[in-house]
Design a protein around this motif. Structure first.
Motif, PDB file in Angstrom:
ATOM      1  N   ALA A 195       0.834  -1.205   0.000  1.00  0.00           N
ATOM      2  CA  ALA A 195       0.000   0.000   0.000  1.00  0.00           C
ATOM      3  C   ALA A 195       0.870   1.256   0.000  1.00  0.00           C
ATOM      4  CB  ALA A 195      -0.929  -0.006   1.221  1.00  0.00           C
ATOM      5  N   ALA A 196       1.915   1.256   0.818  1.00  0.00           N
ATOM      6  CA  ALA A 196       2.816   2.412   0.865  1.00  0.00           C
ATOM      7  C   ALA A 196       3.552   2.598  -0.451  1.00  0.00           C
ATOM      8  CB  ALA A 196       3.811   2.237   2.011  1.00  0.00           C
ATOM      9  N   MET A 197       3.762   1.518  -1.174  1.00  0.00           N
ATOM     10  CA  MET A 197       4.444   1.589  -2.466  1.00  0.00           C
ATOM     11  C   MET A 197       3.625   2.370  -3.483  1.00  0.00           C
ATOM     12  SD  MET A 197       5.492  -1.579  -4.987  1.00  0.00           S
ATOM     13  CE  MET A 197       6.393  -2.467  -3.746  1.00  0.00           C
ATOM     14  N   ILE A 198       2.296   2.171  -3.482  1.00  0.00           N
ATOM     15  CA  ILE A 198       1.478   2.720  -4.569  1.00  0.00           C
ATOM     16  C   ILE A 198       0.518   3.822  -4.148  1.00  0.00           C
ATOM     17  CG2 ILE A 198       1.593   0.555  -5.840  1.00  0.00           C
ATOM     18  CD1 ILE A 198      -1.375   0.079  -4.994  1.00  0.00           C
ATOM     19  N   SER A 199       0.308   4.012  -2.840  1.00  0.00           N
ATOM     20  CA  SER A 199      -0.752   4.914  -2.375  1.00  0.00           C
ATOM     21  C   SER A 199      -0.237   5.862  -1.300  1.00  0.00           C
ATOM     22  CB  SER A 199      -1.918   4.103  -1.776  1.00  0.00           C
ATOM     23  OG  SER A 199      -2.414   3.149  -2.669  1.00  0.00           O
ATOM     24  N   GLU A 200      -0.994   6.920  -1.076  1.00  0.00           N
ATOM     25  CA  GLU A 200      -0.732   7.770   0.070  1.00  0.00           C
ATOM     26  C   GLU A 200      -1.198   7.038   1.325  1.00  0.00           C
ATOM     27  OE1 GLU A 200      -2.700  11.747   1.837  1.00  0.00           O
ATOM     28  OE2 GLU A 200      -1.788  11.999  -0.152  1.00  0.00           O
ATOM     29  N   VAL A 201      -0.292   6.852   2.279  1.00  0.00           N
ATOM     30  CA  VAL A 201      -0.591   6.175   3.540  1.00  0.00           C
ATOM     31  C   VAL A 201      -0.077   7.049   4.678  1.00  0.00           C
ATOM     32  CG1 VAL A 201      -0.165   4.128   4.963  1.00  0.00           C
ATOM     33  CG2 VAL A 201      -0.470   3.881   2.491  1.00  0.00           C
ATOM     34  N   ASP A 202      -0.906   7.249   5.688  1.00  0.00           N
ATOM     35  CA  ASP A 202      -0.508   8.073   6.841  1.00  0.00           C
ATOM     36  C   ASP A 202       0.001   9.448   6.397  1.00  0.00           C
ATOM     37  OD1 ASP A 202      -1.150   5.941   8.477  1.00  0.00           O
ATOM     38  OD2 ASP A 202       0.907   5.188   8.526  1.00  0.00           O
ATOM     39  N   GLU A 203      -0.660  10.021   5.394  1.00  0.00           N
ATOM     40  CA  GLU A 203      -0.324  11.340   4.848  1.00  0.00           C
ATOM     41  C   GLU A 203       1.088  11.390   4.243  1.00  0.00           C
ATOM     42  OE1 GLU A 203      -1.074  14.188   7.950  1.00  0.00           O
ATOM     43  OE2 GLU A 203      -3.262  13.994   7.748  1.00  0.00           O
ATOM     44  N   LYS A 204       1.629  10.227   3.906  1.00  0.00           N
ATOM     45  CA  LYS A 204       2.911  10.158   3.197  1.00  0.00           C
ATOM     46  C   LYS A 204       2.638   9.846   1.733  1.00  0.00           C
ATOM     47  CE  LYS A 204       5.479   8.243   7.173  1.00  0.00           C
ATOM     48  NZ  LYS A 204       4.344   7.941   8.080  1.00  0.00           N
ATOM     49  N   ALA A 205       3.382  10.484   0.848  1.00  0.00           N
ATOM     50  CA  ALA A 205       3.235  10.235  -0.584  1.00  0.00           C
ATOM     51  C   ALA A 205       3.622   8.795  -0.906  1.00  0.00           C
ATOM     52  CB  ALA A 205       4.116  11.200  -1.374  1.00  0.00           C
ATOM     53  N   PRO A 206       3.094   8.232  -2.004  1.00  0.00           N
ATOM     54  CA  PRO A 206       3.512   6.882  -2.399  1.00  0.00           C
ATOM     55  C   PRO A 206       5.037   6.787  -2.502  1.00  0.00           C
ATOM     56  CG  PRO A 206       1.696   7.635  -3.768  1.00  0.00           C
ATOM     57  CD  PRO A 206       2.126   8.817  -2.952  1.00  0.00           C
ATOM     58  N   LEU A 207       5.584   5.649  -2.102  1.00  0.00           N
ATOM     59  CA  LEU A 207       7.034   5.475  -2.150  1.00  0.00           C
ATOM     60  C   LEU A 207       7.564   5.494  -3.578  1.00  0.00           C
ATOM     61  CD1 LEU A 207       7.478   2.748   0.603  1.00  0.00           C
ATOM     62  CD2 LEU A 207       8.455   5.057   0.644  1.00  0.00           C
ATOM     63  N   LEU A 208       6.806   4.934  -4.515  1.00  0.00           N
ATOM     64  CA  LEU A 208       7.277   4.849  -5.889  1.00  0.00           C
ATOM     65  C   LEU A 208       6.434   5.727  -6.812  1.00  0.00           C
ATOM     66  CD1 LEU A 208       8.106   1.055  -6.364  1.00  0.00           C
ATOM     67  CD2 LEU A 208       9.605   2.916  -5.606  1.00  0.00           C
ATOM     68  N   LYS A 209       7.113   6.415  -7.716  1.00  0.00           N
ATOM     69  CA  LYS A 209       6.438   7.192  -8.743  1.00  0.00           C
ATOM     70  C   LYS A 209       5.895   6.255  -9.818  1.00  0.00           C
ATOM     71  CE  LYS A 209       9.600  11.064  -7.929  1.00  0.00           C
ATOM     72  NZ  LYS A 209      10.685  11.894  -8.502  1.00  0.00           N
ATOM     73  N   SER A 210       4.979   6.760 -10.607  1.00  0.00           N
ATOM     74  CA  SER A 210       4.294   5.904 -11.584  1.00  0.00           C
ATOM     75  C   SER A 210       5.258   5.309 -12.600  1.00  0.00           C
ATOM     76  CB  SER A 210       3.187   6.688 -12.295  1.00  0.00           C
ATOM     77  OG  SER A 210       3.719   7.828 -12.955  1.00  0.00           O
ATOM     78  N   ASP A 211       6.278   6.070 -13.025  1.00  0.00           N
ATOM     79  CA  ASP A 211       7.185   5.520 -14.021  1.00  0.00           C
ATOM     80  C   ASP A 211       8.078   4.436 -13.423  1.00  0.00           C
ATOM     81  OD1 ASP A 211       8.566   7.370 -12.477  1.00  0.00           O
ATOM     82  OD2 ASP A 211       9.750   8.172 -14.142  1.00  0.00           O
ATOM     83  N   THR A 212       8.430   4.558 -12.142  1.00  0.00           N
ATOM     84  CA  THR A 212       9.214   3.518 -11.485  1.00  0.00           C
ATOM     85  C   THR A 212       8.382   2.249 -11.336  1.00  0.00           C
ATOM     86  OG1 THR A 212      10.342   5.249 -10.222  1.00  0.00           O
ATOM     87  CG2 THR A 212      10.666   2.985  -9.494  1.00  0.00           C
TER      88      THR A 212
END
Length: 385
Positions: free
Chosen positions: A275-292
């Motif tokens: 979830a943290a990889m692809i989505s905003e979690v706990d008001e943090k931006a996704p870990l990976l950008k769409s191109d990555t």
């Protein structure tokens, strides 16, 4: 949220069918079944279920090759940062690697299971399997089992050590250290590459497979000799052949967290990482950008796997989960299963993250069959939402 008296935990409104599907599955299992199921949609936990005596949401299990997902999330972050370049030769980072015909192998091909370094001629000791640096040192000197870059085969016990050594050479830190700093600790994930002694009481030792007579007969038909590629990749030719089922029950493996198979997690931890990889979690931006995400989830090796001797599809360090396991998932879904039956993945197009654990080793190994019905139920509920 709703709750069930047999299956414990909660589901969000609209996900009641997932609880019902999990309960139906559990009802058909042996009385000693233990497992957990968790899912996120748009960074929100919508499924959080578990079953089994003495089990709760914080119970921890050996998740075998689901560990590769954590290791290669770190790799993806370093590529995204510009610290690693996919099309550089491995020898740029690791000069000693370039012997025995490996000098032209790129990091991209290494991550796509194309290196031919699924083991060594004489195998590994139990202590070496728990030590990524020891594995890397042995593998640097090894002649590949096929010409690098020309074919692919699943590097079951070695992929994390190979990737990890590139990371250590490039950054001065182990993949375990970077995962802890950049992923696990900031999100408070119960997915560990190196289980602290303080959390040992929550670990549930892996239980051995209990195949039926028909399954035993089927397995016997697939049995391979000790010097075949499948056996070498499973370290069955070593002086002490590896008992895969008991691997996470070794405290040294749990403490070191080797990046191919040594992770310990709950379903919350697995799903939470994706979830943290692809989505905003706990008001943090996704870990990976769409191109990555697109780069690492894009099929790089597809076709006949020389080790598994079957069709397989790999991205960069990850399985292409839609092509390999669940065709109803979106293109670009990336994740990894574990030998005992665990599975975890992220479907960026479906905005879905999934994690499943179980205690007893499932037949025939890899993602347990129940993942088909459980992942489908989660996916269907997410589409309706």
């Amino acid at each position: 949220m709703t709750q069930d008296s047999t299956v414990q935990g909660t589901v969000a409104e609209g996900y009641e069918a997932v609880r019902e599907e999990f309960a139906a599955f559990v009802a058909g299992e042996q009385p000693d079944y233990e497992g957990q199921l968790c899912a996120y949609v748009d960074g929100r936990r919508v499924v959080d279920l578990w079953a089994g005596e003495g089990v709760d949401a914080g119970s921890l299990y050996g998740v075998f090759s689901c560990t590769k997902g954590a290791a290669h999330l770190v790799t993806a972050l370093l590529v995204q940062d510009g610290t690693l370049e996919l099309d550089r030769k491995v020898t740029y980072y690791w000069p000693e690697f370039g012997v025995e015909g490996k000098s032209t192998l790129t990091l991209r091909d290494l991550l796509a299971h194309r290196a031919g370094l699924v083991g060594t001629d004489t195998g590994f000791s139990p202590a070496e399997l728990a030590d990524d640096r020891a594995l890397a040192e042995r593998l640097a000197d090894q002649r590949p089992f096929w010409r690098p870059g020309t074919a692919f085969g699943y590097h079951a016990l070695t992929m994390g050590a190979l990737t990890g050594e590139v990371i250590r050479r490039a950054t001065g830190h182990t993949v375990q250290e970077l995962y802890e700093e950049r992923v696990r600790a900031p999100y408070g994930l119960d997915f560990h590459l190196g289980l602290p002694a303080s959390r040992e009481p929550r670990f549930r030792p892996t239980q051995p497979m209990l195949p039926t007579p028909a399954q035993l007969a089927e397995a016997e038909l697939r049995r391979t000799g000790p010097h075949t590629l499948p056996s070498i990749a499973r370290n069955q030719h070593a002086s002490t052949p590896t008992d895969l089922e008991s691997l996470p029950n070794d405290r040294l493996v749990r403490a070191n967290g080797p990046a191919s198979v040594g992770g310990v997690a709950s379903a919350r931890g697995l799903a939470g990482m994706y979830a943290a990889m692809i989505s905003e979690v706990d008001e943090k931006a996704p870990l990976l950008k769409s191109d990555t995400l697109a780069e690492f989830g894009q099929p790089h090796s597809a076709g006949h796997d020389l080790v598994c001797r079957s069709h397989a599809v790999f991205g960069l360090g990850f399985e292409c989960t839609a092509e390999t396991w669940h065709p109803f998932l979106g293109a670009g879904t990336l994740g990894h299963c574990g030998a005992a039956g665990a599975q975890a993945f992220a479907d960026p197009r479906g905005r879905l993250a999934y994690g499943y654990t179980r205690r007893r080793f499932a037949y025939p190994g890899g993602a347990a069959p129940e993942n088909d019905r459980l992942a489908a139920a989660v996916h269907e509920a997410a589409l309706k939402g």
